[in-house]
Scaffold this active site. Sequence first.
Site, PDB file in Angstrom:
ATOM      1  N   GLY A  63       0.977  -1.116  -0.033  1.00 37.23           N
ATOM      2  CA  GLY A  63      -0.068  -0.195  -0.413  1.00 37.23           C
ATOM      3  C   GLY A  63       1.061   0.827  -0.115  1.00 37.23           C
ATOM      4  O   GLY A  63       2.195   1.130   0.608  1.00 37.23           O
ATOM      5  N   GLN A  68       3.013   9.856   0.323  1.00 34.22           N
ATOM      6  CA  GLN A  68       4.173   8.935   1.109  1.00 34.22           C
ATOM      7  C   GLN A  68       5.137   9.262  -0.089  1.00 34.22           C
ATOM      8  O   GLN A  68       6.465  10.042   0.069  1.00 34.22           O
ATOM      9  CB  GLN A  68       4.107   8.047   1.318  1.00 34.22           C
ATOM     10  N   CYS A 110       6.311   0.859   8.580  1.00 35.71           N
ATOM     11  CA  CYS A 110       5.473   1.863   6.794  1.00 35.71           C
ATOM     12  C   CYS A 110       6.759   1.968   6.292  1.00 35.71           C
ATOM     13  O   CYS A 110       7.791   1.684   6.701  1.00 35.71           O
ATOM     14  CB  CYS A 110       5.012   3.013   7.773  1.00 35.71           C
ATOM     15  N   LEU A 111       6.306   1.403   4.861  1.00 38.97           N
ATOM     16  CA  LEU A 111       7.684   2.224   3.860  1.00 38.97           C
ATOM     17  C   LEU A 111       7.705   3.548   4.165  1.00 38.97           C
ATOM     18  O   LEU A 111       9.120   3.923   3.937  1.00 38.97           O
ATOM     19  CB  LEU A 111       6.613   2.118   2.464  1.00 38.97           C
ATOM     20  N   HIS A 152      -4.332   1.855   7.296  1.00 41.28           N
ATOM     21  CA  HIS A 152      -3.231   2.484   6.810  1.00 41.28           C
ATOM     22  C   HIS A 152      -3.570   3.423   6.026  1.00 41.28           C
ATOM     23  O   HIS A 152      -2.650   4.911   6.428  1.00 41.28           O
ATOM     24  CB  HIS A 152      -2.872   1.597   7.233  1.00 41.28           C
ATOM     25  N   GLU A 153      -3.711   3.167   4.973  1.00 41.20           N
ATOM     26  CA  GLU A 153      -3.601   3.734   4.025  1.00 41.20           C
ATOM     27  C   GLU A 153      -4.316   5.478   3.335  1.00 41.20           C
ATOM     28  O   GLU A 153      -3.774   6.752   3.567  1.00 41.20           O
ATOM     29  CB  GLU A 153      -3.790   2.897   2.671  1.00 41.20           C
ATOM     30  N   HIS A 156      -2.755   7.927   6.458  1.00 39.46           N
ATOM     31  CA  HIS A 156      -2.044   8.626   5.743  1.00 39.46           C
ATOM     32  C   HIS A 156      -2.386   9.863   5.207  1.00 39.46           C
ATOM     33  O   HIS A 156      -1.278  10.691   5.043  1.00 39.46           O
ATOM     34  CB  HIS A 156      -0.823   8.206   5.002  1.00 39.46           C
TER      35      HIS A 156
END
Length: 193
Positions: A63, A68, A110-111, A152-153, A156
Site C-alpha cells: 500500500g 507518501q 510502513c514504507l 493504514h493508508e 496517511h
Amino acid sequence: MAQREISEETWERRRQALQQVRQWGDPALRTVAQPIDPADIDGELVAEAGRLIAIMDAALGVGLAATQAGIMRRYVVLREGEDGAGDAITLVNPSLEWQSEETDVASEGCLSLEGVWVDVERPVAVRVRALDLSGRELTIEAKGPYARRLQHEIDHLDGVLMLDRAPKEQRKAALRALREGVVMDAPADATEV
C-alpha cells in the site's frame, strides 16, 4: 518487512524505490490530503497512480498513499486481498463509511518509517467508499489484513501515522530507533504498508 530470501537486485530496487517515498520527519506525512474533484480524474492522474504502484511494488510494499510520495491529493494505491497479493487498485477520495466494533492488535510497518514496527489496534472489518480511476463509485467491504491496510493508508491521507496509534512505550522505542537509524526486528506476522 519480515526478512525473507530476496536477491541483491531486488534489495537494490527496493532501496531506489524508497528514495522516492517521503520518510519520517517530512512534513508531507503530517499534511491532510486535498480531495480530488471527480472531473479531475484524467489520464494524468492514471499515469501518476501507475507510477505510485511501480514504487510500491519495487519497495516490496502492499500500500502507498499519495502523500507518501509528496503528492497532496487524496488517493491511495494498494494490493487487494487478505495477503496483499491481489490486483493493484487505486482509490480516489477514500473514506471509512463503517467499521466494526470488534478490534484486534497486529504489528505494522510502513514504507515511510522504514525499519520500525509497532502494534496497532484497529477495527477488524471496514466498509470504504471511494472512486476508481474511471470516476465510478466503489464500496469495498474488507476484513482482516486487507481492512488494516485500507485503514493504514487512509490514515496517511489524514496526516496520521501508525506511531500515533501505537502503545506509548512502543512509540517511544520506535522514535528512538528512527532518530538513531536503528532497524527494529520485524515480528514474524508483520506487514509493511
